[in-house]
Every structure is written in C-alpha cells, then in structure tokens.
Design a protein around this motif. Structure first.
Motif, PDB file in Angstrom:
ATOM      1  N   ARG A 164       0.794  -1.138  -0.036  1.00 29.67           N
ATOM      2  CA  ARG A 164      -0.141  -0.021   0.066  1.00 29.67           C
ATOM      3  C   ARG A 164       0.732   1.244  -0.091  1.00 29.67           C
ATOM      4  NH1 ARG A 164      -5.718  -1.298   2.262  1.00 29.67           N
ATOM      5  NH2 ARG A 164      -5.247  -3.457   2.585  1.00 29.67           N
ATOM      6  N   THR A 211       3.192 -17.180  -4.645  1.00 25.09           N
ATOM      7  CA  THR A 211       2.755 -17.487  -5.943  1.00 25.09           C
ATOM      8  C   THR A 211       3.621 -17.142  -7.088  1.00 25.09           C
ATOM      9  OG1 THR A 211       1.579 -15.541  -6.504  1.00 25.09           O
ATOM     10  CG2 THR A 211       0.412 -17.189  -5.151  1.00 25.09           C
TER      11      THR A 211
ATOM     12  N   VAL B  19      -0.461  -3.011  -7.184  1.00 24.29           N
ATOM     13  CA  VAL B  19       0.336  -4.220  -7.267  1.00 24.29           C
ATOM     14  C   VAL B  19      -0.256  -5.109  -8.166  1.00 24.29           C
ATOM     15  CG1 VAL B  19       1.231  -3.832  -4.758  1.00 24.29           C
ATOM     16  CG2 VAL B  19      -1.120  -4.775  -5.256  1.00 24.29           C
ATOM     17  N   LEU B  20       0.342  -6.481  -8.310  1.00 20.67           N
ATOM     18  CA  LEU B  20      -0.013  -7.239  -9.220  1.00 20.67           C
ATOM     19  C   LEU B  20      -0.736  -8.149  -8.316  1.00 20.67           C
ATOM     20  CD1 LEU B  20       3.201  -8.203 -11.501  1.00 20.67           C
ATOM     21  CD2 LEU B  20       1.336  -6.499 -11.881  1.00 20.67           C
ATOM     22  N   CYS B  21      -1.858  -8.939  -8.918  1.00 22.17           N
ATOM     23  CA  CYS B  21      -2.657  -9.675  -8.153  1.00 22.17           C
ATOM     24  C   CYS B  21      -1.574 -11.047  -7.863  1.00 22.17           C
ATOM     25  CB  CYS B  21      -3.598 -10.379  -8.917  1.00 22.17           C
ATOM     26  SG  CYS B  21      -4.689 -11.852  -8.188  1.00 22.17           S
ATOM     27  N   CYS B  22      -1.588 -11.565  -6.588  1.00 26.87           N
ATOM     28  CA  CYS B  22      -0.572 -12.524  -6.379  1.00 26.87           C
ATOM     29  C   CYS B  22      -1.040 -13.785  -7.145  1.00 26.87           C
ATOM     30  CB  CYS B  22      -0.570 -12.820  -4.865  1.00 26.87           C
ATOM     31  SG  CYS B  22      -2.103 -13.570  -4.313  1.00 26.87           S
ATOM     32  N   LYS B  23      -2.239 -14.163  -7.718  1.00 28.70           N
ATOM     33  CA  LYS B  23      -2.373 -15.405  -8.125  1.00 28.70           C
ATOM     34  C   LYS B  23      -2.230 -14.957  -9.706  1.00 28.70           C
ATOM     35  CE  LYS B  23      -5.447 -18.432  -7.375  1.00 28.70           C
ATOM     36  NZ  LYS B  23      -6.763 -19.353  -7.187  1.00 28.70           N
ATOM     37  N   CYS B  24      -3.191 -14.142 -10.298  1.00 36.20           N
ATOM     38  CA  CYS B  24      -3.098 -14.019 -11.873  1.00 36.20           C
ATOM     39  C   CYS B  24      -2.448 -12.953 -12.416  1.00 36.20           C
ATOM     40  CB  CYS B  24      -4.581 -13.756 -12.190  1.00 36.20           C
ATOM     41  SG  CYS B  24      -5.305 -12.461 -11.509  1.00 36.20           S
ATOM     42  N   PRO B  30      -4.331  -2.553  -4.278  1.00 35.89           N
ATOM     43  CA  PRO B  30      -3.961  -3.401  -3.120  1.00 35.89           C
ATOM     44  C   PRO B  30      -5.194  -3.498  -2.212  1.00 35.89           C
ATOM     45  CG  PRO B  30      -2.577  -1.222  -2.845  1.00 35.89           C
ATOM     46  CD  PRO B  30      -3.278  -1.243  -4.035  1.00 35.89           C
ATOM     47  N   ASN B  31      -5.560  -4.685  -1.824  1.00 34.70           N
ATOM     48  CA  ASN B  31      -6.596  -4.663  -0.910  1.00 34.70           C
ATOM     49  C   ASN B  31      -6.034  -5.688   0.198  1.00 34.70           C
ATOM     50  OD1 ASN B  31      -7.002  -7.560  -1.592  1.00 34.70           O
ATOM     51  ND2 ASN B  31      -8.526  -6.871  -3.307  1.00 34.70           N
ATOM     52  N   ALA B  32      -6.971  -6.109   1.183  1.00 41.13           N
ATOM     53  CA  ALA B  32      -6.533  -6.739   2.397  1.00 41.13           C
ATOM     54  C   ALA B  32      -6.079  -8.295   1.863  1.00 41.13           C
ATOM     55  CB  ALA B  32      -7.793  -6.903   3.367  1.00 41.13           C
ATOM     56  N   ALA B  33      -6.699  -8.742   0.802  1.00 38.71           N
ATOM     57  CA  ALA B  33      -5.976  -9.960   0.512  1.00 38.71           C
ATOM     58  C   ALA B  33      -4.961 -10.081  -0.529  1.00 38.71           C
ATOM     59  CB  ALA B  33      -7.593 -10.932   0.081  1.00 38.71           C
ATOM     60  N   ASN B  34      -4.775  -8.774  -1.063  1.00 34.62           N
ATOM     61  CA  ASN B  34      -4.036  -8.636  -2.263  1.00 34.62           C
ATOM     62  C   ASN B  34      -4.329  -9.652  -3.391  1.00 34.62           C
ATOM     63  OD1 ASN B  34      -2.423  -6.526  -1.502  1.00 34.62           O
ATOM     64  ND2 ASN B  34      -1.643  -7.772  -0.024  1.00 34.62           N
ATOM     65  N   GLU B  43     -11.466 -18.649  -4.991  1.00 33.65           N
ATOM     66  CA  GLU B  43     -10.778 -19.377  -3.858  1.00 33.65           C
ATOM     67  C   GLU B  43     -12.033 -19.548  -3.002  1.00 33.65           C
ATOM     68  OE1 GLU B  43      -7.508 -19.234  -2.034  1.00 33.65           O
ATOM     69  OE2 GLU B  43      -6.903 -19.610  -4.092  1.00 33.65           O
ATOM     70  N   ASN B 125      -8.169 -12.109   5.045  1.00 35.35           N
ATOM     71  CA  ASN B 125      -7.823 -11.220   6.314  1.00 35.35           C
ATOM     72  C   ASN B 125      -8.392 -10.008   6.063  1.00 35.35           C
ATOM     73  OD1 ASN B 125      -5.989 -12.180   4.424  1.00 35.35           O
ATOM     74  ND2 ASN B 125      -4.273 -10.821   4.739  1.00 35.35           N
TER      75      ASN B 125
END
Lengths: 245, 516
Positions: A164, A211, B19-24, B30-34, B43, B125
């Motif tokens: 953030r 990931t 930020v980049l989504c951590c999965k795709c 950015p959010n709480a789960a990113n 999920e 989270n």
C-alpha cells in the motif's frame, strides 16, 4: 534465482534466517531440511551459521547486518556472541548494542550502502549503525508503518516494500536508497515482506506459499535472473588475498 | 502535489499505486487479500452452506402462505410481504450480511418463485466479498384449516347471540348498530341477520361471542342467559363439540318513555314520584322526575329485579302548542343537562280549545309560540296497572300532560333542506323476510326519526361516527336568515370518509369534537 522453502511448516522464512552478501544465519530447527536448502544454494560461497539469539529462533527479526558487520540486541548471551564471532569471517564486525527497541531486524532495513531506520531509534544506535555497518542511515516510514525492517526487503540491486505504499513515497524512498523499488506482496498476498522472504545480491529465499506471480516480481526487482554468485564473491576473495600478502 | 490543509501543515498527496494480483498477475489496487476479485471469488465461496431451494405452502382460497407451524400470512404475488416471508424461511442467513434481495421473473403458473439475494461476508484477512446467488422456492398448494373447514360446511357457526328488545320500534337497534360500527365489536361475526324484534349475530368462536356480549353489557342494560347444544362428541379423546346460544334481552324502557314506577321501586329510589321520564339509556337507565327535577340511575341488575315496563312510549307523543311560559320556579342541572321547572299553558294541536295549565321541566327552552311534544295523560287510555293504582291513590289526579321535548317541525318545513350534509354507515345485515311482517315504509319513517333524533341531541352523537356526505350540495337558502333554525350537526363533528379510490385521495381529516 528465488527458492521456495518452509521452516517447520511455516512460510515466514525471513523470521528464521538472515541472508547477506558475506554470510548467512539460520535458526536451529527441529529438522535439517531448512539448513540443507540454504546449503545447497550457498555452500561454497558464503559461510552458513546455525545460531540462536537470546535463546530464541526468530533470529531474522532480532538482528540486522550487511557484509560489513552484524548488530545483535542486548538479549544475546555471551556464548552466542562468541559463537557468532568465531563462525563469521573476520571482516564482519559483530556488535551487541543496548537499545530499547531490541528487535533490530524489524527496526532496521539495510544493504551494503544505505539503511532505513525506525523513527524512534536512539541517536547512539544510529551512530553505531553508521560505524559498524558502514552505511548512511535515514529515518523513514513505509506506508505509514514505523517498522521499516518488517515491511521492506532490501538488497544492493533493488528493494520491495509494503503493497500500500503510495507512488510518491516510493519515489522518495527510491531516491534515498538509490535502488529501484516496487510495492508487492509475498506468501500469497502477505504484506509483511521482510518476514516472508530473505534476499541478497544473487539469490533469495521465499515462503512456499509464494505464488508464481510474486516470484516473478521478486526476480525482476532484485535482478536475480542473470546474477551469478561467483562474480561478486571473487571480488571479495581478491581483497582477502591482498591483505594476507 | 503538496496541499496546505486547515492546520497549515504540508500534506503530500498520496496516490495509491498498483500491485500485481498474487495469483493471476493482473495489476490491481492493493486490498486486504492482495488478490483480484476473480481470484478471490474462485478461492472462496461465501454462499457455501446457505439454502438454495426450499418448499413453501400456499392456500389458493385465501391466497395465504404457511409459516410453520400454524400461521398463515396473506401476501400478494411478488409483494414486499412475500419477499420478507421468503427471506425469513431461509435458514443460516445470519452467518452472512444480506445486502439486497429481489424477485426474478417466473411464469405465474409455474409454481416457482425465484429470489436473487446479494450477500456480503468477510474472507481471508479482512477482505469483504460480495456475491449474489439465486434461491428457488417450490410452491405447493395446501388448503389452510379455516378454508378447509369452510369448504366442508359453509354454514358453520359455533356461537350465536340473539339480541332482542320487546318494543314496537327499532330505534334502539339503529343506535346500537352505529355503536357497534364505531367500536368494531361485530367485526368477527360470520353472519348478521335482522329478525322481527331484534338482531342475530353468528360467531365462529365462543370467546368472540362472549366478548360481544360483554361489549353490549357496557352500552345497554341487558339480561342474558347462555345455553349450549351438543353437536358431536369424540368418545376416545373425550372432546365435546357444542353450539352455544346467548339470549340477550335489552331493557324495554327507552329514551323519552313515560314510566309509572311500582311503589317498591319508587320508595327504593328515595320516593321518586312514580311518574318519571326516562331521559338516557346507556349501561344504566336515567329516570327524571319532571316535578321535582330529581334524577335516579338504575343499572341493569336493579332494573331486571323489578322489570317494570313503560306506560307510554314515544309512539304516543302528541303535539302541543305553547301559549304562555311563566318564569322558572327552580332550576337544576342533572347529569350535564339543564332543566328549569316552570308552569306553561298548552293546548293540543288537535284540540286547541282545551287549554291545560301544567308544570314542565323544559322551562329553559320553551317560549310562547313554540311547539312541543308530550304525553297526553288527560286524554289517553293508558293500559298500565301501576298507572291505575297511582291514579286511584293520588288525591289531585294525575298531571294532564307531561311535555317531553320541543318540536322543530315548522323550522324543518321552512328550511326546505331535504338532504343532510352527513350520513351514517350500516352493518351488513340480512333481512329475515320469512315472517312477512316487515313494512318498509314504517322502517323508513323510523329511520328518519332516528336521524332527526341524532341531529337534535349532541349527547347521542358522542359515541357515533358521522361521515361527511360527498353528494351533499349546499343550497342557496342555506344561510340562516332567521335567527333560529332547526338544529343540525356542526361540521366539526363530521369525519371525512376515507376514500381509497385512485382518482382522488382524501386526506384523513379527523376533526371530531371530542369535547361533546
């Protein structure tokens, strides 16, 4: 190249290890798997030291160091201090400092040239950092968090910060640190970067939940794809031989 | 870039980067789960464990839906009540937060209702995820108990209240009808039937009939008895089904009646002159002695102990002309009504030659030249034992006439106002034509007299709701040029009738004068 591993089924690798360009510290685990992972990467290049600090295993968060020196908190016992001094190379200065904020790994983020410090750190501690680690110290916050050591992972080639962090902050930090920075996550969206990974100039270790996307971001910002350990360490060897002669 | 805010401090403008989504790997804020929304959805499924299809029961006769175990709720197709009902039937819905619910169109005869729900829940989270999903309701037809009972036997009543008053007029029943309407006492009656000297009320439940009788007890003096008849009886469980009947008798003494009290009753009331006028009947009877201006109250029990009847009723009222009124000898205010005792010279309209010099209690409203209505004791042939006994016992003889009220006939004719600006509602009664004794003209005349009575007596109107008549148009001669006109209902007492038609919407001005 970034490696994924776990310490006793826990993905927070940066908590149980400390990686610099000159040495690597590893916590004493129940099984040898953690240690062997490091060894397979770093065996001939830098010494890997198994230790505890103050009887605990969270050594990554308690100590801060770079190739020039290592700072340990006042909770370190004399035996541990002696063990570290014996095991590490001679040019690495091990110094125990008396500081109210004893989790130095959470308060200080550093590479070989520059360091970010917690805003409430003592003046003396700052001077010691400058002397022992040979760096320039900047008191900063990252995304409003004062624990810069937790939310920032730094090497000489690049750095990753809390996701953030605003664009202006990123620019400012990047100017201070003189390295490219990126806001990203590790361990499947975890924001505590330095706890989830540990990095030096040619390799990094991340938690196994990381990931592929995150791994590719890490590889690109820390420039790990082309890096070879030998080039850097050879320089060090040359200087070593010089002094003997 | 930097902005000065109110305190004068430099505030650097913060733009959140991506930020980049951590999965795709897609860039996102950015959010709480990113993780981007799609990855988060793939999920976690927050609708897991929630009911997606359920059965509900519907009664086609009364369009009600069953809420188990026993309540039937009346709802229209695709209404707000139906939506609330459908959501209430779902279990487990308290685990997530309900954001939105709406109907999805289904064919009306498909016996399916589809509702789309949007729910919110917290995942990973602290990230809050919103998801919508459809719920399908299968509607099954099932007659509710009351409809099935009605289908089996349409004439099913359990309790009957037979209300009777053995007099020759129906004034009491007109008044009672208005009272019942006002207090909604007969709202649970299955059927109401009008019979010769009374009204029958049919109820589906003994307690409804009981509460109706209790209501009657409070407004008129009654005596009743309750009987029951066995309809069926279940030997095994010892359940007995009865039909209950309440025979209710209303006291036959009405307002404006002349009563000659039996000597026991008169002495019991403090030697009230045996000739008394009944001035008001509510849950007790008010008797006024016109000669002494004293009032007495008899409640139902006291009345039925002696059970006397009226000597002369309002049918026998005769018109008198008032020639002279002397100043009042004494005045009294009894029960909110003012009376003044004075001597008047009167003569019957039919026989003006014969003058009478009598005492009357209406000294405060009579003036020479007025017309009044009263009982002609001089000329009447009274068929009453008590009256005969009294006539024989008293020395000076009975008073020749007793005036009851002032007569407004002349003013009414003068006014030419045939219609009134108010009207009354009526109960849905069935007429009993089996006896063949009903005379429609007579009933109309009685009703007209009842309405006139209401106009003249504000205290009668107290418990009744009068409604504004929309069709009434004020005529030009309505302005009261002459000082004294026939009494009429002041407009503040009228309720505007609530009209829920779509062309006009009346606002409900409830301007009732409760001080009356």
């Amino acid at each position: 190249m970034a490696t994924r591993l776990q310490f006793e089924n826990n993905c927070e690798v940066g908590v149980f290890s400390k990686l610099t360009n000159a040495y690597c510290l590893v916590a004493i685990g129940g099984s040898e798997n953690f240690y062997s992972a490091f060894e397979s990467e770093l065996a001939d290049v830098i010494p890997i030291v198994k230790t505890s600090i103050g009887g605990t295993r969270i050594i990554g968060r308690l100590c801060a160091g770079n190739k020039n020196g290592l700072l340990v908190p006042h909770t370190t016992t004399d035996q541990e201090l002696q063990h570290l001094r014996n095991s590490l190379p001679d040019q690495v200065v091990v110094q125990r400092i008396d500081e109210r904020l004893s989790a130095l790994g959470n308060c200080i983020a550093c590479n070989d040239h520059v360091a970010l410090a917690h805003t409430d750190l003592d003046k003396e501690t700052e001077e010691i950092i400058t002397d022992v680690l040979g760096v320039e110290v900047f008191r900063q916050t990252i995304a409003g968090n004062i624990l810069v050591g937790s939310y920032c992972a730094l090497s000489n080639r690049g750095g990753m910060v809390h996701p953030r962090t605003s664009v202006e902050d990123l620019d400012e930090l990047s100017t201070l640190l003189q390295v490219p920075l990126v806001a990203g996550t590790v361990n499947r969206g975890s924001e505590v970067i330095a706890a989830g990974m540990t990095v030096n100039d040619w390799t990094s270790f991340c938690g196994s939940d990381t990931t592929a996307t995150e791994l590719s971001v890490i590889d690109s910002i820390f420039k790990l794809r082309e890096a070879q350990p030998s080039s850097i360490v050879d320089e060090m060897r040359k200087s070593l031989i010089d002094t003997y002669v | 870039m930097s902005v000065m805010d109110e305190s004068g401090m430099f505030n650097v403008q913060q733009t959140i980067g991506s930020v980049l989504c951590c999965k795709c790997g897609v860039p996102m804020a950015p959010n709480a789960a990113n993780m981007c929304v799609n990855c988060l959805r793939s999920e976690v499924d927050i609708t897991e464990g929630l009911q997606k299809s359920i059965q509900i029961f519907y009664c086609p006769e009364c369009t009600c839906y069953l809420q188990p175990p026993k309540t039937w709720i009346k709802c229209q197709w695709e209404s707000k009540e139906l939506l609330t009902f459908c959501i209430k039937r779902l279990k487990n819905l308290n685990k997530v937060k309900l954001k939105n619910a709406e109907f999805v169109w289904t064919e009306p005869h498909s016996k399916r209702i589809k509702v789309k729900l949007t729910v919110q829940a917290e995942v990973l989270n602290g990230a809050v995820l919103e998801q919508s999903y459809p719920v399908e309701y299968t509607v099954r037809d099932n007659l509710c108990e009351s409809c099935s009972r009605f289908q089996a036997n349409p004439d099913q009543w359990v309790a009957l209240v037979q209300l009777r008053q053995h007099v020759s007029h129906r004034r009491t029943f007109f008044y009672l009808e208005q009272l019942i309407l006002r207090h909604d006492a007969a709202s649970r009656a299955i059927r109401i039937q009008q019979v010769d000297q009374g009204i029958d009320f049919f109820f589906g439940n003994k307690s409804h009939a009981n509460s109706f009788v209790e209501f009657l007890r409070k407004v008129v003096p009654i005596e009743y008895r309750q009987d029951q008849q066995l309809v069926s009886h279940d030997v095994k469980s010892s359940l007995y089904n009865y039909k209950y009947t309440y025979s209710v008798k209303i006291c036959p003494v009405c307002r404006e009646d002349l009563v000659c009290l039996p000597s026991k009753v008169a002495s019991g009331l403090g030697n009230l002159g045996p000739l008394v006028i009944c001035t008001k009947v509510s849950d007790n009877i008010t008797l006024l002695d016109p000669r002494t201006l004293r009032c007495a109250f008899l409640d139902a029990r006291q009345y039925w102990r002696s059970g006397f009847r009226s000597a002369l009723t309002s049918r026998q009222l005769v018109k008198y002309f008032v020639f002279d009124v002397e100043p009042p000898v004494s005045e009294a205010t009894v029960g909110g009504q003012k009376y003044a005792l004075s001597y008047v010279q009167i003569a019957r309209e039919s026989d003006i030659g014969k003058m009478f010099y009598v005492q009357t209690h209406l000294g405060h409203i009579l003036k020479p030249g007025d017309q009044a209505l009263g009982y002609d004791i001089y000329g009447a042939n009274v068929n009453d034992n008590e009256m005969e006994k009294y006539r024989l016992s008293v020395k000076n003889g009975l008073p020749e006439a007793i005036l009851i009220k002032k007569c407004y006939e002349e003013q009414r004719e003068r006014k030419q106002k045939k219609s009134r600006n108010w009207k009354l509602k009526s109960l849905p009664m069935e007429m009993d034509d089996s006896r063949g004794r009903v005379d429609p003209e007579k009933t109309d005349k009685e009703y007209e007299e009842f309405l006139r009575d209401l106009e003249e007596n504000p205290e009668l109107r107290f418990n009744i709701s009068l409604y504004k008549d929309k069709d009434y148009q004020a005529s030009e001669t309505a302005s009261m040029t002459d000082g004294e006109g026939a009494p009429s209902v002041p407009i503040e007492e009228l309720l505007a009738d609530l009209d829920l038609s779509e062309e006009e919407e009346d606002d409900d001005d409830d301007e009732e004068d409760m001080a009356e």
